[in-house]
Design an enzyme around this catalytic site. Structure first.
Site, PDB file in Angstrom:
ATOM      1  N   SER A   1      43.955  93.604  40.330  1.00  0.00           N
ATOM      2  CA  SER A   1      43.048  93.222  41.401  1.00  0.00           C
ATOM      3  C   SER A   1      43.500  91.909  42.042  1.00  0.00           C
ATOM      4  CB  SER A   1      41.624  93.140  40.865  1.00  0.00           C
ATOM      5  OG  SER A   1      40.693  93.076  41.914  1.00  0.00           O
TER       6      SER A   1
ATOM      7  N   GLU B   1      38.547 103.006  44.169  1.00  0.00           N
ATOM      8  CA  GLU B   1      38.539 101.541  44.188  1.00  0.00           C
ATOM      9  C   GLU B   1      37.272 100.962  44.818  1.00  0.00           C
ATOM     10  OE1 GLU B   1      40.639  99.657  42.763  1.00  0.00           O
ATOM     11  OE2 GLU B   1      42.673 100.462  42.838  1.00  0.00           O
TER      12      GLU B   1
ATOM     13  N   HIS C   1      37.308 100.858  40.143  1.00  0.00           N
ATOM     14  CA  HIS C   1      38.130  99.653  40.139  1.00  0.00           C
ATOM     15  C   HIS C   1      37.961  98.928  38.807  1.00  0.00           C
ATOM     16  CE1 HIS C   1      40.205  96.212  41.882  1.00  0.00           C
ATOM     17  NE2 HIS C   1      39.247  95.435  41.426  1.00  0.00           N
TER      18      HIS C   1
END
Length: 549
Positions: free
Chosen positions: A235, A361, A471
């Protein structure tokens, strides 16, 4: 982007380690004549909380990190993690805390997290985990973990590097693991013209770069090879790794030779002065408005006052979601232009890398927008909040490419399920693509002809209600065990993630677009194609290139 929070709340195994070996002398490492004492647990040795820069406090607040040297003869206890860097206050959206009193939600997220992972302004430390008994002559490859958290939250202490080191020994491909803390939120990613003029933008990235320089200077003392460093993140950590590939026109300065990036690529962002409104808000809230030098006034503001002011700014789970207040932006020093333009100009380090995404995501971040329930509200949100400044025509085209048909939304391939609101899956598809899938595709478009690249897609946890292959879920495939961990270890050793036998992950080319797809079930990895939503993702890249926020 909120991997630290998600993992803290969902699993407690990432810091699990075996008990200490009885009777073994405490391990030590000497640097500049100072002696650092660590601890051995099972088959790995940890040296934790080692300062890698001068504390960024007092007049060093809002300045580039200053290298550190250690005093000869000093004894340093390196058996516990240092404090995390100052965290952004998390405000949970109504979709999560509906029915939960606000003070209870604040305690669960902010107070409890702060108790488990206390933060401080003096926080620039590294952690080194080695195979037990490593010697300076071993020259082992090094993996450098950069944690995620939306550039707002996170801590290196959340993650147990021993899990990586132990597995590397089981594979007979040992590595050394390093993680670092870096300044976050308004302390590490302050914007504005004053910041640009002073040359102190992107301090969080500068902290990471200083940690990489520390590794070059000292890692051999732990048994590591400074010429075999792989930067690795998830990330915000993966975005950071990708931006290190763009710094200095793509010159790595010899700091790393490969990159492993989970859910992060060079994001489309405008000049650092675009963050002026957040700078001005801090100046106002810290009573620095009348100061002749407002940046210097922020340096001298009481820590608690400044932290509270930063906490008032929009966070990851606020309505504007991934239109972040605090994030890397071109500053003329670390980043000389919009990352998309730097990539297109070929100013990217020509190193082997691995990159990929989770399938869904955007679901986590769309919880902040559940009050968007109609087509009209979707278009208004996109144009006024998420991508401010885009044209009516661009808004209409995005709405066409991301239709309200819930069967086409994210979590993908779940039909009519998971439609939390009529627009939830639509927003989740858009947000996941624009911030994660599209930047990755852009990077691949301009680099696969110049370097070796492997790409993955994680479709694990697809049955998870509302979130799907959410995510941060790919982190579990590394720290909690899985094929991705083995791929990482092999890549760090060989600059190739493949084993001698077993599944062979094909390199990515624009002609084939082959990707490794991690799946639940009996066959954990299969080869797929990176051709999904091509028209939509290509259009998003055009829009963000023309309208960097």
């Amino acid at each position: 982007m909120i991997s630290s929070l998600f993992l803290c709340l969902t699993i407690g195994t990432l810091r699990a380690s075996a008990g200490p070996l009885v009777g073994r002398a405490a391990p030590t490492v000497t640097m500049d004549g100072a002696i650092f004492t660590g601890k051995t647990s099972g088959t790995n040795t940890k040296f934790l909380g080692i300062p890698f820069a001068q504390p960024p406090v007092g007049d060093l607040r809002y300045r580039l990190p200053v290298p550190i040297t250690y005093n000869n003869g000093t004894m340093f206890d390196a058996t516990t993690f240092g404090p995390t860097c100052s965290q952004q206050a998390i405000k949970l959206p109504p979709a999560i805390i509906d029915g939960l009193p606000a003070d209870a939600a604040d305690f669960l997220i902010n107070s409890l997290f702060a108790q488990v992972f206390p933060d401080a302004e003096d926080c620039l430390t590294v952690n080194v985990v080695t195979p037990a008994g490593s010697k300076p002559t071993d020259k082992l490859p090094v993996v450098v973990w950069i944690f995620g958290g939306g550039f707002e939250i996170g801590a290196s202490s959340l993650y147990d590097g021993g899990l990586i080191v132990d597995r590397s020994q089981a594979l007979s491909q040992p590595v050394i693991y390093v993680s670092m803390n870096y300044r976050l939120t308004g302390f590490g990613f302050l914007g504005g013209k004053e910041v640009k003029s002073a040359g102190v933008g992107n301090l969080g990235l500068q902290d990471q770069r200083q940690a990489l320089r520390w590794i070059q200077k000292y890692i051999s003392q732990f048994g590591g090879d400074p010429t075999k460093v792989t930067i690795w993140g998830e990330s915000a950590g993966a975005i950071s790794a990708s931006l290190h590939m763009l710094a200095n026109g793509g010159n790595t300065e010899g700091l790393f030779r490969g990159a492993f990036m989970e859910s992060g690529a060079p994001i489309p962002v405008g000049d650092i002065t675009n963050g002026q409104k957040y700078y001005d808000a801090l100046v106002k809230d810290t009573e620095c408005s009348n100061a002749a030098d407002t940046l210097q006034c922020l340096r001298t503001a009481p820590y608690a006052t400044l932290k509270a002011a930063i906490g008032n700014s929009p966070g990851l789970l606020d309505y504007q979601s991934l239109n972040l207040a605090w994030l890397p932006r071109p500053d003329g020093v670390f980043l000389t232009d919009n990352p998309q333009k730097l990539v297109a100009a070929g100013k990217v380090a020509a190193i082997p890398y691995v990159t990929g995404n989770c399938d869904d995501e955007g679901t986590l971040f769309s919880l902040a927008n559940v009050n968007v329930t109609t087509d009209a509200q979707f278009k208004t949100y996109i144009q006024d909040t998420f991508l401010p400044g885009i044209t009516d025509a661009q808004t209409a085209q995005i709405a066409t490419l991301y239709p309200s048909d819930v069967t086409q939304g994210s979590p993908f391939d779940t039909g009519f399920l998971n439609a939390l609101t009529p627009q939830f899956k639509r927003l989740a598809a858009l947000q996941g693509d624009i911030f994660f899938h599209a930047p990755r595709r852009w990077l691949l478009q301009y680099t696969t002809s110049t370097q070796n690249v492997w790409v993955f897609l994680s479709k694990r946890f697809k049955p998870l209600p509302i979130f799907g292959s959410v995510h941060t879920s790919d982190i579990l495939n590394v720290y909690a065990g899985g094929e991705m961990r083995d791929h990482l270890i092999r890549f760090a050793n060989n600059l190739n993630p493949n084993p001698l036998t077993g599944y062979q992950w094909p390199q990515y080319t624009l002609a084939t677009r082959n990707i490794a797809t991690y799946s639940d079930g009996l066959v954990p990895v299969v080869t797929g194609n990176d051709t999904y939503r091509t028209e939509a993702i290509d259009y998003l890249n055009q829009v963000t290139l023309a309208n960097p926020e």
